[in-house]
Design an enzyme around this catalytic site. Sequence first.
Site, PDB file in Angstrom:
ATOM      1  CG  ASP A  32      -1.991  -1.048   1.173  1.00  0.00           C
ATOM      2  OD1 ASP A  32      -2.424  -1.404   0.055  1.00  0.00           O
ATOM      3  OD2 ASP A  32      -2.415  -1.518   2.244  1.00  0.00           O
ATOM      4  CE1 TYR A  39       4.110  -6.578   3.747  1.00  0.00           C
ATOM      5  CE2 TYR A  39       3.393  -8.865   3.900  1.00  0.00           C
ATOM      6  CZ  TYR A  39       3.447  -7.664   3.215  1.00  0.00           C
ATOM      7  OH  TYR A  39       2.843  -7.558   1.994  1.00  0.00           O
TER       8      TYR A  39
END
Length: 270
Positions: free
Chosen positions: A60, A118
């Site tokens: 994003d 992540y």
Amino acid sequence: MSEVELKPVHRIALGIEYDGSKYYGWQRQNEVRSVQEKLEKALSQVANQPIAVCCAGRTDAGVHGTGQVVHFETTSVRKDAAWTLGVNANLPGDIAVRWVKDVPDDFHARFSATARRYRYIIYNQRLRPAVLGQGVTHFYEPLDAERMQRAAQSLIGENDFTSFRAVQCQSRTPWRNVMHINVSRYGAYVVVDIKANAFVHHMVRNIVGSLMEVGAGHQPESWIAELLAAKDRTLAAATAKAEGLYLVSVDYPERFDLPKPPMGPLFLAD
């Protein structure tokens, strides 16, 4: 057939690192800056033909990557140095190619991936940072990383992550398999490290937002397990900011033999 049609098509994989601060996400969009658009432009200049890439995970706006993987096809024949040094010379300073590898036709950056990892970095001090301010999320209340670590373990395994899924998520199912989640403190920094087969939209940031509530003492350690069981996004905490999030690694079957550079970011060991 023409000479161009007879040229063999090569499939190539690249490892990509980028600072997402100044981009509206990975995916190419009209009239806004995207990492994909900059990379495809640089690759097209080196290949001397239009290049389109497929990525392992579309990050994003504001999210960073140290371990993004892409693949593309081309009839152009170039040395590895052209796909690395040459492409980097045509990229802005906040995007870089880390490695290159010829891959077979059945390799796909997204669909061949078996797991993504992540890391979320929290700068946990009363006053905000000036250096690396766009690469960390500032949280001024003291966080108990050990408390966060214990609470996070309830998320391991295959679960319905509706409570940590963005309302606009387009995934067909909220079920994901979390392989590990670890919360550690490094001085002023708290790092949340999470690996799963895949992630629903905003899953990591929503998990981190709720873990910070636990770490700050606003919620009990049992709250994370309760949220998971509730399957209700409205009960969880606000989504953590994008600035602290990094896609650090993507796993693939060993037969593809892709390079495995240090994940980072910065000082963080693998």
